[in-house]
Design an enzyme around this catalytic site. Structure first.
Site, short mmCIF file in Angstrom:
data_model
loop_
_atom_site.label_atom_id
_atom_site.label_comp_id
_atom_site.label_asym_id
_atom_site.label_seq_id
_atom_site.Cartn_x
_atom_site.Cartn_y
_atom_site.Cartn_z
N ARG A 194 -6.46 -7.72 22.30
CA ARG A 194 -5.60 -8.71 21.66
C ARG A 194 -4.48 -9.23 22.54
NH1 ARG A 194 -4.62 -6.47 15.46
NH2 ARG A 194 -6.72 -6.84 14.78
N LEU A 221 0.83 -1.21 0.00
CA LEU A 221 0.00 0.00 0.00
C LEU A 221 0.86 1.26 0.00
CD1 LEU A 221 -2.83 -1.00 2.45
CD2 LEU A 221 -3.00 -0.65 0.00
N GLY A 278 4.23 1.65 -0.68
CA GLY A 278 5.15 1.80 -1.81
C GLY A 278 4.44 2.09 -3.12
#
Lengths: 208, 251, 642
Positions: free
Chosen positions: C330, C43, C45
């Site tokens: 998480r 995304l 680059g």
């Protein structure tokens, strides 16, 4: 020019096959309708043939146009076959198809060439004879079971050819929509079987 | 989850580089857990080959979760193997049986030259996209995302086409080596959306022309592409491309 | 090494505007005279390459895969956040900013995070204009969902393939620029070295993966968009080729590496089922909304889950965290799963899994409802494991997923090497010690589409540099070094494979070391142990690895070996950084830093800083620098899930 460019493109060639195929299906329809007169009697069929031949337009233009369409369909088909073989010059060791029942689509070139053979034989036997006595020619021809067998075989091959060709034509024209696909799927059975039945019945008329 | 082990015989296409003439080589693998993915099975083979001092089998792979489109080979005649809508990396060995012989061949097409073993050059697909598989907007200055409503059903149809992962299985499976499903999917995605309208015709013309130039074959509607597509992309997209191309050519 | 963050003056909300106003520009006619190298086509680059080319620069873009579209951004499932407030549920730039910085446990720079929230809205507009088929409401407007515990619905998505669609959008913009010739795309080329001239980044050395040929490329600036280093652990949700090489090469040339120990471990992955396993597959966290996590109370219980009676099951998250239950964040979920398995209560063939049970949800809501919510995830799970979650509980285990650490960058995303920029996951800048769901895509595209252009103009506009081409001696030197390294790797195989190890065998060993001692929960003792064991693995690699083939051909073993060599060096600063950070924060529990009820205890007095490591040559110990984090607009608060 845009038209030539279109015809030269891969999709253009698909369209040539589909359009010429469509013309040939129309021809099959008219041919089937005309020949259906045989179900009534040979004189009626003879009268139909005489009528047909009394129109110079039909003889001079339509028959030539039909031959042209036929030639286009055949040559483009063969050309595509050769070109496509080059695009996949190396085949696989294991030859297998993922699509079930792909026999018809796989053998289009062969069924097509068989039909070509049939058409040549059929025109040689029927069209180049004296059209004034075509009714007799036909009843003579079909009295031989071997000829009838050849004809019926050819109609079966034609039906196989059409079972892929008819759907394929619609797909090329861009007709593919979930709402109509069921109808189209049914038609791919109905159309070839219709021609198979009508033409085979005619050739069998003379045996029984 | 029942784990068992199977023994396999592999016939793999080995080709040193693009110029070399390749051939099949046979390898025996024992004790392959059926929980392995196909690529993990190849990993095991490669570890074995490396320990023997031989050259491991080169194969492309990256995400190993079925989305990057990098992996792919033809297994017993079927691109990405026997499971429908499954890439090679998501194909598990439980779909094979004890004693099976697996013939593993690279994707083949005139437009996909082989680099080595199972690694092919699929850059032709990139060049088709470069020909017009985009909306010409520069970064910045775009209108608010909600300024053009798009019916949910249209967005979904477009998404169906857009889910193509560019793996090239459609080309590999096509008896004619055609790239119609790949090209059709991109043309469809953009032609369905309002954002794709301004360049709709140019795009169809340019992409089909580029596709032909790359040496892909012609479509004869054999439907093999659709049958092997790991994302289940429908040939309806090819029909749509046919329409788009005709419209662009004539009107 | 000087760490100047270059955060612009002014109130938080005006910094980005001020910065754009005061930054130098490059005249459009002059831009074509500047060339820029971009490494990576994810995304960040791809979007950076396209944007810079649109602006007129000559861009050379490199990727290791066969096509720019393969980058691992493609695998992101969930979605992308933006502060559009389309749902009218109280979202705003300020809220997205606050959520992101709080989610990162107050270990990121305020100004960067605020800018991220500011440009998030432009990203959505940009992607829609590119033809990204985001999910829509029936009325045709963009649909949103809530994600990762956020209290507002701000996540935009395209089925479960948001990363793919956004990447293909950026890839299409890149393709357009390749067509115009403004971007020269180099596929299957791996960056092997960064080249500095007069202390500035001026080019790279690459290896052609197909032919093995080493090539050099020069430019006026180099942008690294090479992703994270999660594969240091061998098993992760990263793609097989994801690596630290480019970032590590830059580090060795002088770029500071920030917070390398910040690694996100995702709790709901499909567990490892054998030593042959090559990667881990993530499943959406949303599963925990209806699934109940449990293990058998008796260690070593091998009965099938169905035959374990209710009173012999330990629903450990529910009992330990009655407030949040199975929905704890998480890191808490991951850590507790590992804890249970370490106590021997793990399930499955490897005993490295816990159950995620839907039986109660199914009996409550019915199969149809559960399938409607999770049908595709259940399908995916069944495809991989051959077990149906409707009949038998799922098995899950945490897996390395994302790396918040990365090359240190200033507000301009420039590293400590002038002219070297790092964007996307490759830098450290926006996620602090923990990344919120659906924020990775946002950051990659923000950096590439909207930030790097300003930075590049500002750098080129204010830097005088002579034209350099790849004949410059620095390039040939760098190339020689790379060749030397490859020769050294291949030297190991002269005596044949007998008694030697494969690249993967050594990589697995490194992975295990990091997972055991530098994973979710760390302690001084374990980290010191890891630090003493690491050199032995490094030595084993250099003395005992066997790499078949030569350097002048497609050699995947050699590629992996080169990457592993860098992971082995990199692991040292990961462990050192973890050792140095004597606090629990974000993703990690430092066992010495816990509250009385065993919760993570952050130490703002001691560790409210970015830890930046400087390379000191082969022999010297890495040097630690600190960038103090100042919170002028938010007040760091402690998390509590009890």
């Amino acid at each position: 020019m845009f038209f030539i460019q279109f015809l030269k493109s891969s999709i253009g060639k698909k369209w040539i096959m589909a359009c010429s195929g469509f013309c040939l299906i129309l021809f099959l329809c008219s041919h089937a309708a005309g020949n259906a007169t045989l179900f009534n009697s040979i004189p009626l069929f003879q009268a139909y043939a005489d009528q047909l031949h009394s129109h110079p337009l039909i003889i001079s233009v339509l028959s030539k146009a039909l031959s042209l369409v036929f030639v286009i369909h055949t040559t483009t088909g063969v050309l595509l076959f050769l070109q496509n073989r080059k695009a996949r010059s190396t085949g696989y060791k294991v030859q297998k198809r993922a699509v079930k029942y792909s026999q018809a689509s796989r053998t289009m070139i062969f069924s097509g060439l068989f039909i070509l053979l049939y058409v040549l034989a059929h025109t040689y036997a029927v069209s180049f004879g004296d059209h004034a006595t075509i009714g007799l020619t036909i009843s003579y021809l079909f009295s031989s079971p071997l000829v009838v067998l050849f004809y019926i075989t050819s109609f079966i091959v034609l039906a196989i050819h059409l079972s892929h060709g008819f759907w394929s034509m619609l797909q090329t024209f861009g007709v593919n929509h979930p709402r109509y696909n069921k109808l189209i799927r049914n038609l791919t059975y109905i159309v070839p079987i219709f021609f198979l039945l009508i033409f085979s019945a005619i050739s069998l008329l003379f045996i029984f | 989850m029942s784990t068992t082990s199977i023994n396999l015989s592999l016939e793999i296409w080995r080709q040193k580089d693009s110029k070399a003439k390749g051939d099949f080589e046979t390898y025996k693998l024992t004790n392959i857990s059926t929980d392995m993915s196909f690529l993990e099975m190849l990993d095991v083979l490669n570890e074995q080959l490396t320990r023997e001092g031989s050259d491991p089998v080169a194969f492309d792979h990256d995400c190993r979760e079925g989305i990057c489109g990098m992996c792919g080979a033809v297994i017993n005649g079927i691109a990405h193997g026997p499971e429908p809508e499954t890439t090679l990396c998501q194909l598990h060995m439980r779909h094979f049986n004890e004693g099976d012989t697996l013939v593993i061949e690279p994707f083949r097409s005139r437009a996909f030259p082989i680099h080595k073993d199972l690694v092919t050059d699929r850059s032709a697909l990139d060049r088709i996209i470069q020909a017009g598989g985009y909306v010409s907007v520069n970064t910045g200055g775009t209108p608010d995302g909600n300024s053009t409503p798009i019916p949910s059903a249209t967005a979904e149809l477009s998404m169906d086409a857009a889910s193509c992962i560019g793996c090239g299985a459609c080309v590999a499976s096509c008896p004619n080596g055609a790239a119609m499903l790949f090209t059709g999917a991109k043309i469809s995605q953009l032609s369905l959306l309002p954002q794709g309208q301004p360049e709709r015709k140019e795009r169809a013309m340019a992409m089909v022309t580029a596709m032909d130039k790359e040496g892909f074959g012609n479509c004869t509607n054999e439907r093999e592409c659709e049958a092997v597509c790991p994302k289940g992309i429908s040939i309806r997209n090819i029909a749509r491309m046919n329409r788009e191309f005709v419209k662009a050519s004539f009107f | 090494m000087e760490l100047k963050s270059n955060v612009p003056e002014g109130p938080l909300a005006e910094k980005w505007d001020n910065h754009r106003f005061t930054s130098k520009l490059v005249n459009p006619a002059n831009r074509r005279k500047h060339s820029i190298i971009v490494i990576g086509t994810g995304l960040a680059g791809a979007s950076a390459s396209a944007t810079l080319a649109e602006q007129g620069y000559e861009v050379k873009t490199f990727c290791i895969q066969d096509s720019p579209r393969r980058a691992h951004s493609i695998a992101a499932q969930g979605g992308i956040n933006a502060a559009k407030n389309y749902q009218n549920d109280g979202d705003s730039i300020q809220r997205l900013f606050y959520d992101t910085i709080k989610g990162g446990d107050f270990r990121s720079r305020e100004a960067n995070v605020y800018r991220l929230a500011q440009v998030s809205n432009n990203i959505i507009d940009q992607c829609v204009a590119q033809g990204v088929p985001f999910a829509r409401e029936y009325g045709g407007t963009l649909a949103n969902r809530s994600f990762g515990g956020a209290q507002v619905s701000r996540t935009f998505y395209a089925r479960g393939q948001t990363g793919q669609q956004l990447l293909l959008g950026a890839y299409s913009a890149l393709s357009r620029q390749i067509k115009t010739g403004k971007v020269t795309m180099h596929t299957r080329k791996e960056m092997m070295e960064l080249v500095l001239v007069d202390g500035k980044a001026r080019g790279i050395v690459t290896r052609d993966i197909i032919t093995g040929k080493l090539e050099t490329y020069s430019a006026d600036a180099v942008i690294l968009a090479t992703g994270g280093y999660g594969n240091a652990y061998f098993l992760s949700t990263n793609a097989m080729a994801s690596n630290v090489t480019a970032a590590w090469r830059a580090h060795k040339k002088g770029a500071g590496f920030a917070n390398p120990c910040f690694v996100q471990i995702h709790p709901t992955c499909i567990p490892v089922h054998g030593s042959f396993q090559s990667k881990l597959t993530l499943m959406s966290e949303s599963l925990r909304n209806d699934g109940r996590v449990w293990v058998p109370t008796k260690p070593g219980d091998t009965r099938r889950p169905g035959s374990i009676p209710e009173d012999e099951r330990d629903y450990y998250l529910e009992s330990k965290y009655p407030g949040f239950g199975n929905l704890v964040p998480r890191d808490v979920a991951s850590r507790n799963a590992k804890e249970q398995c370490d106590e021997g209560k793990g399930v499955g063939t490897t005993n490295l899994a816990v159950y995620l049970d839907f039986a109660e949800a199914i009996s409550r809501d019915g199969e149809a409802t559960i399938l409607r919510k999770y049908g595709n995830l259940f399908q995916m799970y069944e495809k991989i494991t051959d077990s149906n979650p409707l009949r038998e509980p799922m098995m899950i285990y945490p897996a390395v997923h994302y790396t918040m650490g990365g090359l240190w960058v200033d507000y301009n995303l420039m590293t400590t090497i002038p002219g070297l920029f790092a964007i996307g996951e490759c830098n450290f800048s926006d996620h602090g010690a923990n990344r919120l769901g659906a924020s990775a895509l946002m950051q990659g595209l923000a950096d590439g589409y909207f930030i790097i252009g300003t930075s590049i103009a500002s750098y080129l506009g204010s830097t005088k540099q002579d034209a350099v081409d790849s004949d410059h001696p620095q390039f040939s030197d760098a190339k020689k070094q790379v060749q030397g390294r490859i020769d050294k790797l291949l030297d190991c195989n002269e005596s044949g494979p007998d008694g030697k190890l494969t690249v993967d065998e050594i990589h697995k060993e490194l992975g295990l070391l990091l997972w055991d001692h530098c994973g979710m929960a760390r302690n001084k003792e374990g980290l010191e142990k890891a630090l003493t064991e690491l050199p032995a693995i490094q030595e084993k690699f250099w003395n005992n690895v066997y790499i078949p083939g030569t350097g002048e051909e497609l050699n995947q073993s050699l590629e992996r070996a080169g990457r592993l060599a860098d992971f082995l060096e990199f692991a040292e600063i990961m462990i050192l950084d973890a050792l140095n950070r004597e606090e629990s924060c974000g993703c990690h529990l430092r066992e010495e830093s816990q509250t009385e009820d065993n919760e993570a205890k952050r130490d703002d007095a001691g560790y409210s800083h970015v830890a930046v490591w400087e390379y000191q040559g082969d022999r010297g110990a890495p040097k630690l620098h600190k960038e103090q984090l100042l919170f002028e607009n938010v007040t760091p608060s402690q998390r509590s899930y009890k």
